[in-house]
Design a protein around this motif. Structure first.
Motif, PDB file in Angstrom:
ATOM      1  N   ALA A 352      -2.917  -5.792 -10.267  1.00  0.00           N
ATOM      2  CA  ALA A 352      -3.273  -6.014  -8.864  1.00  0.00           C
ATOM      3  C   ALA A 352      -3.795  -4.761  -8.171  1.00  0.00           C
ATOM      4  O   ALA A 352      -4.382  -4.855  -7.086  1.00  0.00           O
ATOM      5  CB  ALA A 352      -2.054  -6.531  -8.102  1.00  0.00           C
ATOM      6  N   VAL A 353      -3.588  -3.580  -8.752  1.00  0.00           N
ATOM      7  CA  VAL A 353      -3.968  -2.326  -8.101  1.00  0.00           C
ATOM      8  C   VAL A 353      -5.491  -2.254  -7.926  1.00  0.00           C
ATOM      9  O   VAL A 353      -6.249  -2.603  -8.832  1.00  0.00           O
ATOM     10  CB  VAL A 353      -3.473  -1.118  -8.920  1.00  0.00           C
ATOM     11  CG1 VAL A 353      -3.996   0.189  -8.336  1.00  0.00           C
ATOM     12  CG2 VAL A 353      -1.950  -1.100  -8.970  1.00  0.00           C
ATOM     13  N   ARG A 354      -5.907  -1.810  -6.767  1.00  0.00           N
ATOM     14  CA  ARG A 354      -7.332  -1.640  -6.486  1.00  0.00           C
ATOM     15  C   ARG A 354      -7.608  -0.184  -6.135  1.00  0.00           C
ATOM     16  O   ARG A 354      -6.900   0.416  -5.327  1.00  0.00           O
ATOM     17  CB  ARG A 354      -7.763  -2.545  -5.326  1.00  0.00           C
ATOM     18  CG  ARG A 354      -7.587  -4.032  -5.618  1.00  0.00           C
ATOM     19  CD  ARG A 354      -8.547  -4.502  -6.711  1.00  0.00           C
ATOM     20  NE  ARG A 354      -8.361  -5.912  -7.042  1.00  0.00           N
ATOM     21  CZ  ARG A 354      -7.607  -6.355  -8.043  1.00  0.00           C
ATOM     22  NH1 ARG A 354      -6.943  -5.479  -8.799  1.00  0.00           N
ATOM     23  NH2 ARG A 354      -7.519  -7.651  -8.304  1.00  0.00           N
ATOM     24  N   ILE A 355      -8.667   0.379  -6.740  1.00  0.00           N
ATOM     25  CA  ILE A 355      -9.029   1.780  -6.528  1.00  0.00           C
ATOM     26  C   ILE A 355     -10.401   1.847  -5.883  1.00  0.00           C
ATOM     27  O   ILE A 355     -11.359   1.268  -6.390  1.00  0.00           O
ATOM     28  CB  ILE A 355      -9.055   2.566  -7.855  1.00  0.00           C
ATOM     29  CG1 ILE A 355      -7.726   2.435  -8.602  1.00  0.00           C
ATOM     30  CG2 ILE A 355      -9.377   4.032  -7.594  1.00  0.00           C
ATOM     31  CD1 ILE A 355      -7.750   3.062  -9.976  1.00  0.00           C
ATOM     32  N   GLU A 356     -10.486   2.562  -4.766  1.00  0.00           N
ATOM     33  CA  GLU A 356     -11.765   2.860  -4.130  1.00  0.00           C
ATOM     34  C   GLU A 356     -11.969   4.367  -4.207  1.00  0.00           C
ATOM     35  O   GLU A 356     -11.077   5.133  -3.838  1.00  0.00           O
ATOM     36  CB  GLU A 356     -11.757   2.392  -2.676  1.00  0.00           C
ATOM     37  CG  GLU A 356     -11.480   0.899  -2.504  1.00  0.00           C
ATOM     38  CD  GLU A 356     -11.223   0.541  -1.059  1.00  0.00           C
ATOM     39  OE1 GLU A 356     -12.068   0.882  -0.197  1.00  0.00           O
ATOM     40  OE2 GLU A 356     -10.174  -0.079  -0.779  1.00  0.00           O
TER      41      GLU A 356
END
Length: 483
Positions: A352-356
């Motif tokens: 579920a982790v999102r990286i920007e």
């Protein structure tokens, strides 16, 4: 006014009580034997698994058919794991992962664990559509901001729990996701028309009903288009006209805790609220956490008095008790088709982790955790990267009181990782992060519900969609810091 033992037993049959302590006091067991529907367990009742199993066994021994409930949402709201944090990602992370099959498996595993501990009613899932970034009480407890996606995960969660033999309770009807106030402390207002309600708030509840949810919990919110000045919990237009007649729900309507100020202040106290909720169409009355024998008996006495003086029709009370009895019978039916999958929560949280942006995992950082208040629903549960990293310096600061120069000096030439929950809402946090980013490589780890804010100058913004033990480990792995 005479006391009618049969009427008192009916009144008790609508009450979901609570008590302090790791063992049930005599009065709590005696009231079950006398006919009280059941008890709701909190973190203060739980030390470890064997103790909890012994506690629930003592409650079940009082009378056949006792309901033992808990708020085990996974994620940020956990009672079983309140000492360490939940090994499951919460709803926001499951929604971000976007795989309803995983949602069903997670809830099936939670349900199987509860069933094995003697708990038969889970006051979950939270199915509110979180459309307000600054919602102080829902946030990461929600599957998301899109009604149809939330509806899909709602059905999966209900099927998962009930496949393990534990009754689900979809909450908080008719939808708490658009509020900017906490109904524990006041009566929020959602001022929308019926068309917005049906298109935005109601689809998850429709999905829960179609999935066979055994119960639905009310919200202590005011929806003027439906309930006028009253909380939904006390509104027949909400609980009967909308939920029963329009949506076709035939299960148990459970109130949110009547001790919450969003209900108690309007009603003029908990016992008065019990009568108003029953009259409006509720069946099972969650009294609250901070209650005792006196308050519980006062609720039963007020219900009896209301029937005797005509404020509450006897057939309405009998209807409520019959629905609660049906729920109890279902929990004893042995309908258990699914079991648990230990360890499932951690890979789900990682997915579920999102990286920007770009985070340099090769450089050991200084980790700065921003202190934040816990919501009343979640209570004080450990969170952050603390137990998941090894050999990496960590400091905890209050954003509004922190000196950027002190943090810079401590970091030296190292990058800085700032970890927080709802960082955009913490006093002084935005300025602190953006100031640090003028001289250091800064990565922000958002473990709450993110807003549109992204700090100027930061190298990366990582969203975990929750602060459970599983979410914390996922963040540490994403940063390349896992022990």
């Amino acid at each position: 006014m005479s006391t009618d033992p049969g009427l008192r037993r009916l009144a008790l049959g609508t009450l979901l009580g609570a008590f302090r302590g790791e063992q049930a006091p005599a009065w709590a067991v005696d009231l079950l034997a006398e006919g009280m529907a059941g008890h709701l367990l909190f973190g203060f009742n739980i030390v470890e698994r064997d103790q909890l199993a012994a506690l629930t066994a003592s409650l079940h021994a009082a009378r056949e058919g006792v309901l033992i409930a808990i708020d085990e949402e996974g994620g940020d709201v956990t009672r079983l794991a309140h000492r360490l944090g939940s090994p499951y990602p919460g709803n926001a992370a499951l929604g971000a992962l976007g795989d309803p099959a995983v949602t069903r498996r997670v809830y099936r595993t939670i349900g199987a664990e509860l069933d094995g501990l003697g708990i038969n009613l889970n006051l979950a899932p939270t199915v509110d559509v979180n459309t307000a970034d600054d919602n102080p009480i829902i946030g990461t407890r929600s599957f998301g901001a899109d009604p149809l996606a939330v509806a899909t995960h709602t059905a999966a969660a209900v099927l998962g729990l009930q496949g393990a033999g534990v009754a689900a309770c979809a909450k908080h009807f008719p939808g708490h996701g658009a509020t900017l106030a906490d109904s524990h402390l006041e009566l929020p207002t959602v001022d929308i028309d019926a068309s917005v309600l049906r298109g935005r708030e109601l689809p998850p509840f429709v999905a829960a009903i179609e999935a066979g949810a055994k119960s639905i919990m009310t919200a202590h919110i005011r929806v003027p288009a439906l309930s006028g000045d009253a909380p939904a919990t006390f509104s027949r237009a909400v609980l009967v006209d909308l939920l029963r007649r329009d949506l076709g729900f035939g299960g148990v309507v459970v109130t949110d805790a009547l001790e919450m100020l969003g209900a108690a202040r309007y009603a003029g106290g908990i016992p008065a609220g019990a009568v108003l909720a029953l009259a409006a169409g509720a069946d099972l009355l969650c009294i609250g956490a901070d209650i005792d024998e006196q308050i519980t008996n006062a609720c039963a006495d007020e219900i009896v008095a209301a029937v005797q003086d005509g404020r509450l029709p006897l057939d309405r009370l009998e209807e409520a008790v019959a629905r609660v009895a049906d729920l109890s019978a279902w929990t004893r039916s042995g309908a258990r088709t699914d079991r648990e999958e230990p360890g499932l929560g951690y890979p789900a949280a990682l997915g579920a982790v999102r990286i920007e942006g770009t985070h340099d995992a090769a450089a050991a950082p200084l980790i700065v955790q921003l202190e934040s208040e816990s919501s009343i629903a979640a209570g004080r549960v450990p969170w952050g990267l603390g137990p998941h990293v090894n050999g990496t310096e960590q400091v905890r600061v209050v954003a509004g009181a922190a000196d950027p120069e002190d943090i810079r000096a401590r970091a030296g030439g190292r990058p800085i990782v700032v970890v927080g929950r709802n960082v955009h809402r913490l006093a002084g946090a935005r300025a602190l992060v953006e100031t640090l980013a003028t001289t250091h490589a800064v990565t922000v780890v958002e473990m709450g519900w993110p807003s549109s804010w992204r700090p100027a100058g930061a190298r990366a913004f990582i969203t975990t969609w929750g602060a459970s033990h599983a979410n914390g480990r996922a963040a540490a792995e994403t940063l390349g810091l896992a022990a």
